[in-house]
Design a protein around this motif. Sequence first.
Motif, PDB file in Angstrom:
ATOM      1  N   ARG A  33       0.192   2.344  -8.134  1.00  0.00           N
ATOM      2  CA  ARG A  33       0.262   3.785  -8.388  1.00  0.00           C
ATOM      3  C   ARG A  33      -0.465   4.175  -9.671  1.00  0.00           C
ATOM      4  O   ARG A  33      -0.929   5.300  -9.819  1.00  0.00           O
ATOM      5  N   ARG A  64       0.046   3.428  -2.835  1.00  0.00           N
ATOM      6  CA  ARG A  64      -1.187   4.214  -2.836  1.00  0.00           C
ATOM      7  C   ARG A  64      -1.928   3.938  -1.537  1.00  0.00           C
ATOM      8  O   ARG A  64      -2.505   2.873  -1.357  1.00  0.00           O
ATOM      9  N   GLN A  65      -1.915   4.914  -0.645  1.00  0.00           N
ATOM     10  CA  GLN A  65      -2.448   4.700   0.693  1.00  0.00           C
ATOM     11  C   GLN A  65      -3.957   4.468   0.698  1.00  0.00           C
ATOM     12  O   GLN A  65      -4.473   3.788   1.577  1.00  0.00           O
ATOM     13  N   ASP A  66      -4.678   5.052  -0.265  1.00  0.00           N
ATOM     14  CA  ASP A  66      -6.140   4.939  -0.256  1.00  0.00           C
ATOM     15  C   ASP A  66      -6.654   3.796  -1.128  1.00  0.00           C
ATOM     16  O   ASP A  66      -7.837   3.753  -1.482  1.00  0.00           O
ATOM     17  N   ALA A  67      -5.772   2.862  -1.488  1.00  0.00           N
ATOM     18  CA  ALA A  67      -6.168   1.761  -2.368  1.00  0.00           C
ATOM     19  C   ALA A  67      -7.201   0.865  -1.700  1.00  0.00           C
ATOM     20  O   ALA A  67      -7.132   0.590  -0.498  1.00  0.00           O
ATOM     21  N   ARG A  96       0.813  -1.221   0.000  1.00  0.00           N
ATOM     22  CA  ARG A  96       0.000   0.000   0.000  1.00  0.00           C
ATOM     23  C   ARG A  96       0.845   1.269   0.000  1.00  0.00           C
ATOM     24  O   ARG A  96       0.316   2.375  -0.134  1.00  0.00           O
TER      25      ARG A  96
END
Length: 599
Positions: free
Chosen positions: A531, A476-479, A473
């Motif tokens: 990403r 992309r932290q909000d995945a 993650r």
Amino acid sequence: MTTNETADPAGTRGPGAPAGRPAEARLAAYAAPARRWFDLAGAAMTVETLFTVGRWGALAWTAEGVMRRSAAQETQGVLVFAAASALALTGGWAAGEFRRRGAREVARHLRRWIAGALLPTTRRISEIGPAEAALGMVDLVDDVADYHAEIAPLRRSAPVSMLAVLAIIAVLHWPAAIVLVLTSALIPLNMRLAGLFAQHGADRQWAATQRLNAVVLDSFRGMGTLRELGAVDRRGRTLAGAAERLNRATMSVLRRAFLSGMIIDVVVTFSIAVNATYIGMSLLGYVRVPGAPGLSLFSGLLVLLLCPMYFAPLRTLASAFHQRERAAVAAGAIGDIVEHTPAAVGTIVEHTPTAATRAVLPRLSAPVGVSLHAVRFRYPGAGHDTVTADVAVAPGRWTAITGASGAGKSTLLSLIVGMRRPSSGEVRWQTTLPQPAPGLPAPSVRQAPAPGESAWIGQRTVLLDATVLDNIRLGRQDATKQQIQQAVDAAGLRPVIERLPAGLDSRLGEGGWGMSTGEARRIAIARAFLRGARLWVLDEPTAHLDADSERDVIEALRLATQGCTVVVATHSFALAAVADTVLVMDNGRLQYANPVSAP
């Protein structure tokens, strides 16, 4: 054709810190994000001072009641003393809390500012070494924040507090106030001299700290090599020498701070002693100033109690003078770190049919082509160009760059992703934007490389001491879970994860599960896939892998990069064989190895 120049798209130069600004101006500007908290802290300190005056007044009133044997006066004094003490303590607690919050706010803004400049995001280009960056992010930020938390509220409260105390003393007995004014006039000169004296020591301490940080970081990085060469002891002596220089510089700063504090203490002690002698002799009837009001036990004792309060802000400011010089050095270093990380510039939109596309460009969603036009790059002080290139990379295809070690492949990749600027020529990305409206042609875009908009995979994959999920993650932290599963499948990680006891929730790192080099590379591929970048830049992604692991990583890369542009530097024949175009770096010059395949 419309050109949109964005010299600093994210405003990462920070709170009012333009390039070339003096360290003093930078230091003052860095307090801006916490101005509200420091204003509140200053107000609370002023309130604390006023209630402290009330407390000492109650104490003097109680003492006079004891001498007069007045029970009512004693009771009144004790009650007022208790109430004033409680309110003063409340004001002091509030001031401390507001100062801590202000310090956190200053530190948070500075760290976000430095991170925005150093990390490959927001189109910034970093040329700062990791030791200097780490020192700035950790130590220098705290130096600035702690200084402002100490001084900013005091500067707001000191004038009001000192004038209030002086006015009360003048009302009680004006000759004592004159003594305070005359002696306090000597303090600013002493403070200035102390500050100049401390500045040289702060500069030496900063240089010694930089040296020690660099030695420690280099030692940890090269520990394996040092051990193989039998140079661990020699490196230990170098480290000890750097630590000793820092120790000497720190002790020098402390001696200067002690000396400056001692000078102020002498002035303050002299002033209080003069007033104490005068008041004592006045109460005994030996001294009488014409026109001065008479002194009672209450007024005389209260004047003596308030004299130290008058000097307290000045003593705090004087003791912090060495801290100010240290913070000024830190502010200058922070400004230099950020100002040496310039922003990438230049976005050109071609064939723009509507005004809508003149707005901020969306995230690149189509494969990205790369053109290097008359590009030359030379490191400062070098006698020759490290890279010379005049080629184009077609969008949506694989391009391999081969060549001997040290030929300049990694430098070329850093130019392509925008982490460095060419000494001459230009590097441009080309892509197309979504069709603005039915029947209208999709606009094409040429822009300077934007760090953070490409996917980078290098020879080393850093795995955090966290779960597999957290490591993936990072891309992309909000995945969502679905997007993470897609990244896992694209990177060929599913068989690896199925072997782990807790799957994606299995912990990696110290005390957790280990990963082979090939498995770690696949985690890096999953991060990059998550990403959603349309340009992948790979620096020896199959280095140090056996044949089976290399085949698995290549297969994962081919699957994850479908529809993307891939530029890969490699020594691997197997990896170069799957590329559509092969370029060769020969003594820094980039040229096509197979002209037939050239775009």
